[in-house]
Design a protein around this motif. Structure first.
Motif, PDB file in Angstrom:
ATOM      1  N   TYR A 105     -69.135   8.444  16.148  1.00 34.24           N
ATOM      2  CA  TYR A 105     -70.488   8.977  16.057  1.00 34.24           C
ATOM      3  C   TYR A 105     -71.288   8.633  17.319  1.00 34.24           C
ATOM      4  O   TYR A 105     -72.004   9.482  17.866  1.00 34.24           O
ATOM      5  CB  TYR A 105     -71.173   8.413  14.817  1.00 34.24           C
ATOM      6  N   GLN A 106     -71.155   7.401  17.794  1.00 32.78           N
ATOM      7  CA  GLN A 106     -71.851   6.991  19.009  1.00 32.78           C
ATOM      8  C   GLN A 106     -71.344   7.767  20.219  1.00 32.78           C
ATOM      9  O   GLN A 106     -72.117   8.146  21.107  1.00 32.78           O
ATOM     10  CB  GLN A 106     -71.685   5.489  19.238  1.00 32.78           C
ATOM     11  N   MET A 107     -70.040   8.018  20.246  1.00 32.17           N
ATOM     12  CA  MET A 107     -69.461   8.795  21.338  1.00 32.17           C
ATOM     13  C   MET A 107     -70.051  10.204  21.368  1.00 32.17           C
ATOM     14  O   MET A 107     -70.404  10.726  22.430  1.00 32.17           O
ATOM     15  CB  MET A 107     -67.941   8.868  21.162  1.00 32.17           C
ATOM     16  N   ALA A 108     -70.169  10.821  20.192  1.00 32.30           N
ATOM     17  CA  ALA A 108     -70.738  12.166  20.112  1.00 32.30           C
ATOM     18  C   ALA A 108     -72.192  12.156  20.588  1.00 32.30           C
ATOM     19  O   ALA A 108     -72.631  13.073  21.305  1.00 32.30           O
ATOM     20  CB  ALA A 108     -70.647  12.690  18.684  1.00 32.30           C
ATOM     21  N   LYS A 109     -72.953  11.148  20.202  1.00 29.25           N
ATOM     22  CA  LYS A 109     -74.343  11.032  20.651  1.00 29.25           C
ATOM     23  C   LYS A 109     -74.419  10.968  22.170  1.00 29.25           C
ATOM     24  O   LYS A 109     -75.269  11.614  22.789  1.00 29.25           O
ATOM     25  CB  LYS A 109     -74.991   9.777  20.044  1.00 29.25           C
ATOM     26  N   ASN A 110     -73.529  10.199  22.758  1.00 27.58           N
ATOM     27  CA  ASN A 110     -73.528  10.053  24.213  1.00 27.58           C
ATOM     28  C   ASN A 110     -73.181  11.368  24.912  1.00 27.58           C
ATOM     29  O   ASN A 110     -73.769  11.713  25.934  1.00 27.58           O
ATOM     30  CB  ASN A 110     -72.533   8.974  24.637  1.00 27.58           C
ATOM     31  N   ILE A 111     -72.226  12.115  24.330  1.00 24.93           N
ATOM     32  CA  ILE A 111     -71.857  13.404  24.911  1.00 24.93           C
ATOM     33  C   ILE A 111     -73.035  14.363  24.908  1.00 24.93           C
ATOM     34  O   ILE A 111     -73.322  15.045  25.886  1.00 24.93           O
ATOM     35  CB  ILE A 111     -70.663  14.005  24.149  1.00 24.93           C
ATOM     36  N   ILE A 112     -73.739  14.404  23.780  1.00 26.24           N
ATOM     37  CA  ILE A 112     -74.894  15.291  23.667  1.00 26.24           C
ATOM     38  C   ILE A 112     -76.003  14.863  24.628  1.00 26.24           C
ATOM     39  O   ILE A 112     -76.608  15.699  25.315  1.00 26.24           O
ATOM     40  CB  ILE A 112     -75.433  15.311  22.209  1.00 26.24           C
ATOM     41  N   LYS A 113     -76.217  13.575  24.708  1.00 25.02           N
ATOM     42  CA  LYS A 113     -77.256  13.071  25.618  1.00 25.02           C
ATOM     43  C   LYS A 113     -76.936  13.430  27.068  1.00 25.02           C
ATOM     44  O   LYS A 113     -77.797  13.899  27.820  1.00 25.02           O
ATOM     45  CB  LYS A 113     -77.376  11.550  25.465  1.00 25.02           C
TER      46      LYS A 113
END
Length: 321
Positions: free
Chosen positions: A309-317
């Motif tokens: 989930y944190q990885m996905a957040k970073n990708i979007i950011k």
């Protein structure tokens, strides 16, 4: 084959245990149950009001839309039709019959009323497409919540291209609105902490679920929310988390390890909840009933899901700044 909803319910009760230890077989069986229920509902409405007045799509959302139902599931479904708004009453009647039939078969009504009996989820495709665009442009918490529910959808009966048209429109709106993906991520940003500082599982400490560990909020939601947002980012129309993993794997090779973890979680959830007696029991487990090995597996799943989930957040950011 079946003449009444009660006959389908009996078939469910007789057969579901035989498929309860295999995720894919279980969800194929759920599709069959819902498919039979739909056709009984359609036959009844046709007897009373005639044949459907326009091409349509009956679609599933929620865990059914993601092909991720466990033994018990509630209802999440809608109807799109390619015709005039005057036909809405016909399809609402069909939605009401589907809702009532599914309840008899063993699927609880959706508490949030996300069902084809609700005009919000039973509309002409052009009207619904505009509604989706408005939800995204409003970017309010509730409207984005409705959109996220919709995006995990697939057609069970009818014209698949009607649903595809709406999803493609949503991609166009998201591309036009900087920051919208981040807002969508914020909408599901709450992640229930599952493991404490000393490495222990964290159950609920009060209320009627005291001593229970929430599988849905601590493990399942982080997985599905991560893959949903990445699918929106990359214009992937697939609805199941596993098919989203497959579609995104070439873009993000590190997803492979998380995909394996998610498959293991789906299997572990079935094993842990094989004796659940209703929908309310499917998503929680008493920590004291878990073996040492089961606890270790769950801890690993919690960490994996929340890391993804944190990885996905970073990708979007990074992709939207």
């Amino acid at each position: 084959m079946f003449k009444t909803y009660e006959e389908i319910r009996v078939w469910r009760e007789e057969m579901i245990e035989s498929v309860s230890d295999d995720h894919l077989q279980l969800n194929t069986f759920h599709d069959q149950l819902i498919h039979h229920t739909f056709h009984l509902a359609k036959e009844k409405v046709e007897r009373e009001q005639g044949e459907p007045p326009a091409p349509f799509a009956f679609f599933l959302m929620g865990s059914a839309g993601r092909y991720e139902q466990s033994l018990w599931s509630d209802q999440d479904h809608g109807i799109l039709f390619d015709g005039d708004e005057k036909h809405q009453d016909y399809y609402l009647s069909l939605g009401e019959e589907i809702r009532d039939g599914m309840a008899i078969v063993g699927y609880e009504r959706c508490e949030g009323n996300v069902m084809a009996s609700n005009p919000l989820w039973c509309q002409p495709v052009d009207v619904f497409t505009r509604q989706i665009s408005e939800w995204l442009r409003e970017a309010e918490w509730q409207s984005l919540r409705h959109f996220l529910i919709f995006f995990d959808s697939r057609v069970l009966v009818g014209e698949s291209e009607l649903l595809l048209k709406v999803k493609e429109t949503s991609f166009a709106v998201i591309d036009e609105e900087p920051g919208l993906l981040a807002r969508l991520m914020d909408n599901v940003n709450y992640v229930k902490k599952g493991v404490g500082v000393f490495g222990q599982l964290l159950p609920d400490y009060s209320g009627e679920k005291k001593g229970h560990f929430n599988l849905k909020q601590t493990v399942y939601f982080p997985y599905i929310n991560a893959l949903r947002i990445l699918s929106l980012f990359q214009h992937v129309t697939n609805s199941s988390t596993l098919s989203r993993f497959e579609a995104l794997r070439s873009l993000y090779p590190s997803l492979s390890e998380y995909e394996n973890g998610f498959r293991q979680f789906l299997q572990q959830r079935l094993e842990l909840k094989k004796d659940a007696e209703d929908y309310q029991q499917v998503h929680v487990i008493k920590v004291e009933q878990l073996s040492k090995e089961e606890k270790q597996q769950l801890k690993k799943q919690v960490k994996s899901a929340q890391k993804l989930y944190q990885m996905a957040k970073n990708i979007i950011k990074e992709g939207r700044t």
